[in-house]
Design a protein around this motif. Structure first.
Motif, short mmCIF file in Angstrom:
data_model
loop_
_atom_site.label_atom_id
_atom_site.label_comp_id
_atom_site.label_asym_id
_atom_site.label_seq_id
_atom_site.Cartn_x
_atom_site.Cartn_y
_atom_site.Cartn_z
N THR A 66 0.82 -1.21 0.00
CA THR A 66 0.00 0.00 0.00
C THR A 66 0.85 1.26 0.00
N VAL A 67 0.53 2.17 -0.90
CA VAL A 67 1.15 3.49 -0.91
C VAL A 67 0.29 4.48 -0.14
N ARG A 68 -1.02 4.38 -0.29
CA ARG A 68 -1.92 5.29 0.42
C ARG A 68 -3.26 4.60 0.65
N VAL A 69 -3.77 4.69 1.86
CA VAL A 69 -5.14 4.22 2.13
C VAL A 69 -6.11 5.27 1.64
N VAL A 70 -6.97 4.89 0.72
CA VAL A 70 -7.95 5.81 0.15
C VAL A 70 -9.19 5.87 1.04
N ALA A 71 -9.67 4.72 1.44
CA ALA A 71 -10.87 4.66 2.28
C ALA A 71 -10.88 3.34 3.02
N ARG A 72 -11.48 3.37 4.21
CA ARG A 72 -11.57 2.15 5.01
C ARG A 72 -12.96 2.09 5.64
N ARG A 73 -13.60 0.95 5.51
CA ARG A 73 -14.88 0.72 6.16
C ARG A 73 -14.84 -0.66 6.80
N GLY A 74 -14.78 -0.69 8.13
CA GLY A 74 -14.66 -1.97 8.81
C GLY A 74 -13.37 -2.66 8.41
N GLY A 75 -13.49 -3.90 7.97
CA GLY A 75 -12.31 -4.66 7.56
C GLY A 75 -11.90 -4.47 6.13
N THR A 76 -12.62 -3.64 5.39
CA THR A 76 -12.31 -3.43 3.97
C THR A 76 -11.53 -2.14 3.79
N ALA A 77 -10.38 -2.24 3.13
CA ALA A 77 -9.56 -1.07 2.86
C ALA A 77 -9.38 -0.93 1.35
N ALA A 234 -14.89 9.83 1.39
CA ALA A 234 -15.53 11.01 1.95
C ALA A 234 -15.08 11.27 3.39
N ARG A 235 -15.07 10.25 4.22
CA ARG A 235 -14.67 10.42 5.62
C ARG A 235 -13.18 10.74 5.73
N GLU A 236 -12.39 10.01 4.95
CA GLU A 236 -10.95 10.19 5.01
C GLU A 236 -10.54 11.58 4.53
N ALA A 237 -11.23 12.10 3.54
CA ALA A 237 -10.91 13.44 3.04
C ALA A 237 -11.12 14.49 4.13
N VAL A 238 -12.20 14.34 4.89
CA VAL A 238 -12.47 15.28 5.99
C VAL A 238 -11.36 15.22 7.03
N ALA A 291 -11.76 27.05 9.49
CA ALA A 291 -12.52 26.62 8.31
C ALA A 291 -11.85 27.09 7.03
N VAL A 292 -11.30 28.31 7.04
CA VAL A 292 -10.59 28.82 5.86
C VAL A 292 -9.36 27.96 5.57
N VAL A 293 -8.60 27.64 6.61
CA VAL A 293 -7.37 26.86 6.44
C VAL A 293 -7.70 25.46 5.92
N VAL A 294 -8.72 24.84 6.47
CA VAL A 294 -9.12 23.49 6.03
C VAL A 294 -9.59 23.52 4.58
N ALA A 295 -10.44 24.49 4.25
CA ALA A 295 -10.93 24.59 2.88
C ALA A 295 -9.79 24.82 1.90
#
Length: 320
Positions: A66-77, A234-238, A291-295
């Motif tokens: 793995t180079v980067r985890v894009v998304a993870r839900r439970g046991g699925t990555a 979506a969650r990981e991006a936040v 919020a400005v910095v995050v955006a």
């Protein structure tokens, strides 16, 4: 136009060093291939022949690939692999292999495809295309389909840009991923439990390149970081935007200054000014400044300087 696809039965088990091209010729016969055919081979048998089988824990193998985890839900990555592919579990497979072992993806599937193509030409004299396949899910859709992870001697996309349809409408970005379509068609006859790792697709000789021309390979189907709209889930991006960690390139190239100014002006509802290559946001404190910095981070910008009531932003990379 007629397309025929078949997968021979009787393939033996594959081990390191096995000659896959010779194995296929043994199954279909010396005259079983024609110029313009596309030979499809599963990545699992390619990996086995290249010694990409290892003992040990599957989770450890996934982490190593793995180079980067894009998304993870439970046991699925869903991860970005060393090959640049985005898929579940980095393509690491624990099925159809001895207990306690896992199969990794080929190191360079395009190179694998080129080797098989050259060997088939040596054995048969035929000029064919080769596709190496693996199974992947699709965003927004249930189920999986096979895709091309490696290709040689084949046009992997067929561009219709600049042409017109039957009504005279210009086609701007229409480019079917024909290598993926071939992979999906082959899987229909190979099956998951049929023990048929090879397939032959006939009827699209127009996609097969002459001997000596290998084409762009399946790597051309991978969107580079910065151009993919879904570099994180979506969650990981936040979370990455809040923590300002991870790979900022996954959010894409910096948004043009005028567009970011408009976004911040609309969202934060404060005074925003473009000053050369930088953006000044004033009258923002505490949570509003955060919020400005995050955006800004999520749109490819970083903090150049800040005080209690203002923040100056600059692009974190080149515009594209």
């Amino acid at each position: 136009m007629t397309l025929s696809v078949w997968a021979p039965d009787g393939a033996p088990g594959v081990g390191e060093g096995d000659d896959l091209a010779a194995m296929l010729v043994g199954l279909v016969g010396a005259g079983g291939l024609e110029d313009g055919d596309v030979v499809v081979v599963t990545s699992k048998v390619v990996a086995k022949s290249e010694g990409r089988v290892r003992a040990g824990d599957r989770a450890e193998a996934i982490a190593e690939e793995t180079v980067r985890v894009v998304a993870r839900r439970g046991g699925t990555a869903i991860v970005r692999t060393r090959q640049g592919l985005t898929m579940a579990a980095a393509g690491v497979d624990a099925s159809n292999v001895e207990p306690g072992q896992v199969v990794l993806l080929p190191v360079d599937p395009d190179a694998s495809a080129r080797g098989i193509r050259a060997r088939l030409h040596q054995l048969t004299g035929r000029v064919v295309g080769v596709v190496v396949t693996d199974t992947a899910g699709r965003a927004w859709r249930e189920g999986q389909t096979d895709i091309a992870v490696g290709a040689a001697g084949l046009l992997v996309t067929q561009s219709f840009a600049g042409q017109v349809d039957g009504y005279g409408n210009p086609l701007a970005v229409t480019a079917p991923a024909v290598a993926d379509e071939i992979a999906g068609a082959a899987e229909l006859v190979q099956g998951k439990l049929g023990g048929r790792p090879f397939a032959v697709v006939r009827g699209r000789a127009d996609l097969v390149l002459p001997a000596g021309e290998e084409g762009p390979g399946a790597v051309a189907l991978i969107r580079p970081d910065g151009t993919d709209m879904f570099g994180y889930g979506a969650r990981e991006a936040v979370m990455h935007a809040l923590d300002q960690d991870g790979d900022p390139g996954a959010f894409g190239a910096p948004m043009p200054a005028a567009e970011l100014r408009e976004l911040l002006d609309t969202w934060i509802r404060t005074w925003v000014q473009v000053q050369g290559d930088e953006i000044l946001v004033e009258d923002v404190e505490g949570p509003r400044q955060l919020a400005v910095v995050v955006a800004a981070y999520a749109h490819g910008w970083e903090v150049a300087s800040r005080n209690d009531s203002s923040v100056r932003l600059r692009p974190s990379g080149p515009f594209t």
